[in-house]
Design a protein around this motif. Structure first.
Motif, short mmCIF file in Angstrom:
data_model
loop_
_atom_site.label_atom_id
_atom_site.label_comp_id
_atom_site.label_asym_id
_atom_site.label_seq_id
_atom_site.Cartn_x
_atom_site.Cartn_y
_atom_site.Cartn_z
N ILE A 1 37.99 -57.96 -35.01
CA ILE A 1 38.66 -57.54 -33.78
C ILE A 1 38.35 -58.54 -32.66
O ILE A 1 37.23 -59.04 -32.55
CB ILE A 1 38.22 -56.12 -33.35
N TYR A 2 39.37 -58.85 -31.88
CA TYR A 2 39.17 -59.66 -30.68
C TYR A 2 38.75 -58.74 -29.54
O TYR A 2 39.30 -57.64 -29.39
CB TYR A 2 40.47 -60.36 -30.28
N LEU A 3 37.80 -59.20 -28.73
CA LEU A 3 37.37 -58.46 -27.55
C LEU A 3 37.56 -59.33 -26.32
O LEU A 3 36.99 -60.41 -26.22
CB LEU A 3 35.90 -58.05 -27.67
N TYR A 4 38.39 -58.84 -25.40
CA TYR A 4 38.62 -59.56 -24.14
C TYR A 4 38.24 -58.64 -22.99
O TYR A 4 38.84 -57.57 -22.81
CB TYR A 4 40.08 -59.97 -24.02
N VAL A 5 37.21 -59.02 -22.23
CA VAL A 5 36.81 -58.29 -21.03
C VAL A 5 37.09 -59.19 -19.84
O VAL A 5 36.50 -60.26 -19.71
CB VAL A 5 35.32 -57.89 -21.07
N GLU A 6 37.99 -58.75 -18.99
CA GLU A 6 38.43 -59.58 -17.88
C GLU A 6 37.38 -59.62 -16.78
O GLU A 6 36.78 -58.60 -16.44
CB GLU A 6 39.75 -59.04 -17.33
N TYR B 1 44.79 -60.96 -34.88
CA TYR B 1 44.53 -59.65 -35.48
C TYR B 1 44.20 -58.67 -34.37
O TYR B 1 44.33 -59.01 -33.19
CB TYR B 1 43.42 -59.71 -36.54
N GLN B 2 43.81 -57.46 -34.73
CA GLN B 2 43.64 -56.39 -33.74
C GLN B 2 42.80 -56.83 -32.55
O GLN B 2 41.91 -57.68 -32.67
CB GLN B 2 43.03 -55.15 -34.39
N ALA B 3 43.11 -56.24 -31.39
CA ALA B 3 42.45 -56.68 -30.16
C ALA B 3 42.20 -55.51 -29.23
O ALA B 3 42.98 -54.56 -29.17
CB ALA B 3 43.31 -57.73 -29.46
N LEU B 4 41.08 -55.60 -28.51
CA LEU B 4 40.73 -54.64 -27.47
C LEU B 4 40.55 -55.41 -26.17
O LEU B 4 39.75 -56.34 -26.10
CB LEU B 4 39.43 -53.91 -27.84
N ARG C 1 30.61 -55.13 -27.31
CA ARG C 1 30.39 -55.87 -28.56
C ARG C 1 29.34 -55.17 -29.42
O ARG C 1 29.52 -54.98 -30.63
CB ARG C 1 29.95 -57.31 -28.25
N ALA C 2 28.23 -54.77 -28.80
CA ALA C 2 27.15 -54.11 -29.53
C ALA C 2 27.62 -52.79 -30.14
O ALA C 2 27.29 -52.47 -31.29
CB ALA C 2 25.96 -53.87 -28.61
N GLU C 3 28.40 -52.00 -29.38
CA GLU C 3 28.89 -50.72 -29.89
C GLU C 3 29.87 -50.92 -31.04
O GLU C 3 29.86 -50.16 -32.02
CB GLU C 3 29.55 -49.92 -28.76
N LEU C 4 30.73 -51.93 -30.93
CA LEU C 4 31.68 -52.21 -32.02
C LEU C 4 30.94 -52.68 -33.27
O LEU C 4 31.30 -52.29 -34.40
CB LEU C 4 32.68 -53.28 -31.57
N GLU C 5 29.92 -53.49 -33.09
CA GLU C 5 29.15 -53.97 -34.24
C GLU C 5 28.39 -52.82 -34.91
O GLU C 5 28.18 -52.85 -36.12
CB GLU C 5 28.20 -55.08 -33.79
N LYS C 6 28.00 -51.82 -34.13
CA LYS C 6 27.30 -50.66 -34.70
C LYS C 6 28.17 -49.93 -35.72
O LYS C 6 27.66 -49.34 -36.68
CB LYS C 6 26.90 -49.68 -33.59
N VAL C 7 29.49 -49.93 -35.48
CA VAL C 7 30.39 -49.23 -36.40
C VAL C 7 30.98 -50.18 -37.44
O VAL C 7 31.95 -49.86 -38.12
CB VAL C 7 31.52 -48.51 -35.63
N GLY C 8 30.40 -51.38 -37.54
CA GLY C 8 30.76 -52.30 -38.60
C GLY C 8 31.82 -53.33 -38.28
O GLY C 8 32.29 -54.03 -39.18
N MET C 9 32.21 -53.45 -37.01
CA MET C 9 33.25 -54.40 -36.65
C MET C 9 32.71 -55.83 -36.56
O MET C 9 31.57 -56.05 -36.15
CB MET C 9 33.88 -54.01 -35.31
N ASP C 10 33.55 -56.78 -36.94
CA ASP C 10 33.26 -58.20 -36.79
C ASP C 10 33.95 -58.64 -35.51
O ASP C 10 35.18 -58.80 -35.48
CB ASP C 10 33.79 -58.97 -38.00
N GLU D 1 35.00 -60.91 -32.27
CA GLU D 1 35.19 -62.27 -31.79
C GLU D 1 35.56 -62.22 -30.32
O GLU D 1 36.54 -61.56 -29.95
CB GLU D 1 36.27 -63.00 -32.58
N ASP D 2 34.78 -62.88 -29.47
CA ASP D 2 35.06 -62.88 -28.04
C ASP D 2 36.30 -63.71 -27.75
O ASP D 2 36.42 -64.86 -28.21
CB ASP D 2 33.88 -63.45 -27.25
N ALA D 3 37.22 -63.14 -26.98
CA ALA D 3 38.40 -63.87 -26.52
C ALA D 3 38.11 -64.36 -25.11
O ALA D 3 37.88 -63.57 -24.20
CB ALA D 3 39.62 -62.96 -26.53
N GLU D 4 38.09 -65.66 -24.92
CA GLU D 4 37.74 -66.23 -23.62
C GLU D 4 38.87 -66.08 -22.60
O GLU D 4 38.62 -66.03 -21.40
CB GLU D 4 37.39 -67.71 -23.78
N THR D 5 40.11 -66.02 -23.09
CA THR D 5 41.26 -65.93 -22.19
C THR D 5 42.22 -64.85 -22.67
O THR D 5 42.21 -64.46 -23.84
CB THR D 5 42.02 -67.27 -22.12
#
Length: 205
Positions: free
Chosen positions: A58-63, A99-102, A77-86, A88-92
């Motif tokens: 999953i991509y994670l973008y925090v503005e 693939y899926q994104a939050l 990121r830590a909470e997503l990793e706790k439930v088994g997610m891989d 990837e930080d989205a810089e922009t």
């Protein structure tokens, strides 16, 4: 000589006070009790039969580049990793991810901080796409466009879109540094967002 000794004592006292006060803004410590209330709302839309890779990548973008946004990125990121997610930080911000994104935005943050009592009102919005597409809705909702009209493009691939709002009201009493207090707010917000995300994915379609 006596005046010199008194002057040194005063300077030493001032220095000690300065070090103690600065520690509340620089160091990370918390010996306090917090009362946090969360009010959340989430809307979801599905087409076809979404095949969501959860847990998966999953991509994670925090503005935002401020301190609170940085802590929020770290905690989500830590909470997503706790439930088994891989994760990837989205810089922009991108119109489409592979693939899926939050995507998350801190709309408003107000509060009072003192070393012995702090209170905050935090408002966030977030958007999830199971395919990494349709992220233009994130921009619309962030700008206050509350009309939610998700268009079906006719694609045979199923997908799920979600947009949510979260309001946190926090009151913390006790000894707490400013850094630790911001981390506390970020952690509470991150837990709520990831919990809501999991619940909606379990409820497919």
């Amino acid at each position: 000589m006596r005046e010199d000794a008194n002057t040194k004592k005063i300077l030493l006292t001032v220095l000690i006070l300065a070090v103690v006060l600065s520690s509340f803004f620089v160091l990370d410590f918390k010996v306090a009790k917090s009362e946090t209330r969360a009010n959340s709302r989430i809307a979801a839309y599905s087409t076809g039969e979404p095949q969501i890779d959860f847990p998966g990548r999953i991509y994670l973008y925090v503005e935002g580049n401020d301190v609170l946004s940085g802590f929020l990125r770290e905690k989500i990121r830590a909470e997503l990793e706790k439930v088994g997610m891989d994760v990837e930080d989205a810089e922009t911000f991108e119109e489409k991810y592979d693939y899926q994104a939050l995507l998350v935005n801190v709309r408003e943050s107000e509060g009072l901080y003192t070393p012995v009592y702090s209170s905050s009102s935090l408002e966030l919005m977030y958007f999830y796409s199971s395919t990494g597409e349709d992220t233009q809705y994130f921009e619309k909702f962030k700008e206050g466009n509350v009309t939610r009209v998700f268009k079906n493009t006719g694609s045979q691939e199923g997908k799920k879109l979600m947009d949510g709002e979260l309001e946190l009201q926090d009151s913390t009493k006790g000894i707490v540094s400013r850094k630790a207090y911001r981390k506390h707010l970020a952690e509470e917000a991150a837990k709520n967002i990831v919990d809501q995300l999991q619940q909606q994915i379990r409820d497919i379609p």
